[in-house]
Write an enzyme that holds these catalytic residues in place. Structure first.
Site, PDB file in Angstrom:
ATOM      1  N   HIS A 271      75.787  -6.179  59.251  1.00 56.34           N
ATOM      2  CA  HIS A 271      76.097  -4.743  59.179  1.00 56.34           C
ATOM      3  C   HIS A 271      77.229  -4.301  60.123  1.00 56.34           C
ATOM      4  O   HIS A 271      78.273  -3.833  59.684  1.00 56.34           O
ATOM      5  CB  HIS A 271      74.837  -3.916  59.526  1.00 56.34           C
ATOM      6  CG  HIS A 271      73.641  -4.236  58.690  1.00 56.34           C
ATOM      7  ND1 HIS A 271      73.483  -3.823  57.381  1.00 56.34           N
ATOM      8  CD2 HIS A 271      72.519  -4.937  58.994  1.00 56.34           C
ATOM      9  CE1 HIS A 271      72.313  -4.242  56.917  1.00 56.34           C
ATOM     10  NE2 HIS A 271      71.708  -4.928  57.862  1.00 56.34           N
TER      11      HIS A 271
HETATM   12  O1  RIB Z   1      70.476  -0.903  59.607  1.00 58.11           O
HETATM   13  C1  RIB Z   1      71.305  -1.795  60.283  1.00 58.11           C
HETATM   14  C2  RIB Z   1      71.652  -1.259  61.640  1.00 58.11           C
HETATM   15  O2  RIB Z   1      70.472  -1.122  62.411  1.00 58.11           O
HETATM   16  C3  RIB Z   1      72.538  -2.231  62.446  1.00 58.11           C
HETATM   17  O3  RIB Z   1      73.327  -1.497  63.338  1.00 58.11           O
HETATM   18  C4  RIB Z   1      71.551  -3.049  63.205  1.00 58.11           C
HETATM   19  O4  RIB Z   1      72.091  -3.563  64.425  1.00 58.11           O
HETATM   20  C5  RIB Z   1      70.500  -2.020  63.517  1.00 58.11           C
HETATM   21  O5  RIB Z   1      70.918  -1.323  64.681  1.00 58.11           O
END
Ligand code: RIB
Ligand code: CA
Length: 342
Positions: A271
């Site tokens: 992500h």
């Molecule tokens: O949903 C994904 C996000 O939530 C990313 O930033 C992961 O590190 C968590 O913080």
């Protein structure tokens, strides 16, 4: 004589230009003047290595940490670890908010492990934490910045920036753009059927940032779930022959399992690293300006990002919503940058 005078004028003009550039603090080299706010977190660590390996394009002024995936003491230790693994101990790390604005804190140790990073052995990094809170650092830095010059990458709950904006609304003057990993529309949520973790962990903070009127770009699950690892992509990283490749390979091999199982995907999303790729090579991504609302009411839609993709309500388009990305282009860029590290 004309040649001499012309030459002198040209020399004088370039001297003036040079002094003007240095006087206005234009970053030597760095194209993006950047602060990264983060809750490391496996994918945060990959994003931090990615950014810190790209110094000629990203002038990372500081890392600011927030509670999110795990508690603040561990996200802060992990940010210092990522800095050490990137060989960039000169970049200051400031600790920020230990919890969300209003809601009861939630964490994601089931995904990121007790230490916030699984797949590797963590240790106490050498280089110390910077003195002072991340919120004060954000206020002081953004107040003093040239107008709309600093980009903020928010990789966790948006609590730190929200607190800074509440205390000092005038700091928007120094903000060029805020690029957020968060939210979900077409994809659905990863913590509830409709909410993504970073928004679910502090929706009120996200509302404060949205309401501030800053230029806002979201990289939601809609795009991160299209930019997935594969055995070949992870193998390429793991076999770079440097520590960074080994660390990222080991971390991602462990991290992606949960998502692959849960969603039945052939690979897992990284992500937060998509935010860094967007800053480095925006042409890898596509999206559109939309009207977005955030639901912070208790209930089944708590933390949902409500995106008017087809502009049915004809409301102000307040967010650039990234919906697609070139997965191979992302991994080629990430791998090339990780190869630069020790
Ligand atoms: O949903 C994904 C996000 O939530 C990313 O930033 C992961 O590190 C968590 O913080
Ligand atoms: Ca994160």
């Amino acid at each position: 004589m004309v040649g001499y005078a012309q030459g002198f004028k040209r020399w004088l003009r370039s001297l003036l230009l040079l002094s003007l550039l240095t006087a206005t603090g234009t970053q030597a080299g760095g194209e993006v003047d950047l602060i990264i706010d983060t809750d490391p977190g496996a994918d945060d660590v990959v994003a931090l290595l990615f950014a810190l390996a790209s110094a000629e394009q990203l002038h990372v002024r500081a890392l600011t940490t927030v509670a999110g995936n795990v508690r603040l003491d561990k996200t802060t230790r992990n940010a210092r670890l990522a800095r050490e693994w990137a060989g960039r101990d000169e970049v200051p790390v400031y600790a920020g908010a230990p919890g969300p604005l209003l809601r009861t804190p939630i964490y994601a140790e089931n995904i990121h492990g007790k230490e916030g990073i699984s797949g590797v052995t963590v240790h106490e990094p050498e280089a110390p934490l910077a003195q002072g809170s991340a919120i004060n650092y954000l206020i002081d830095t953004l107040r003093a910045a040239k107008p709309h010059s600093i980009t903020l990458a928010l990789l966790g709950p948006q609590t730190n920036l929200a607190l800074a904006l509440i205390q000092a609304p005038d700091i928007t003057q120094g903000i060029k753009e805020v690029v957020v990993m968060g939210g979900a529309h077409f994809n659905g949520g990863n913590i509830t059927p409709v909410a993504e973790f970073n928004l679910f962990a502090d929706p009120q903070a996200a509302e404060v940032v949205l309401g501030s009127g800053v230029k806002l770009t979201y990289l939601p699950l809609d795009v991160t779930h299209k930019v997935l690892t594969s055995d070949a992509r992870l193998e390429k990283i793991a076999s770079l022959g440097n520590n960074a490749g080994k660390v990222v390979g080991d971390i991602l091999n462990d991290y992606v399992k949960a998502d692959m199982e849960h969603y039945g995907l052939p690979g897992g999303p990284v992500h937060d690293a998509t935010v860094i790729a967007y800053l480095l090579k925006p042409e890898l991504f596509s999206g559109r300006k939309v009207n977005m609302l955030i639901d912070s009411r208790e209930g089944p839609t708590f933390g949902q990002t409500i995106v008017d993709w087809h502009d049915g309500l004809k409301r102000e388009k307040n967010v650039f919503w990234v919906e697609n990305g070139d997965a191979q282009g992302f991994f080629d860029l990430l791998t090339e940058r990780l190869a630069r590290l020790k």
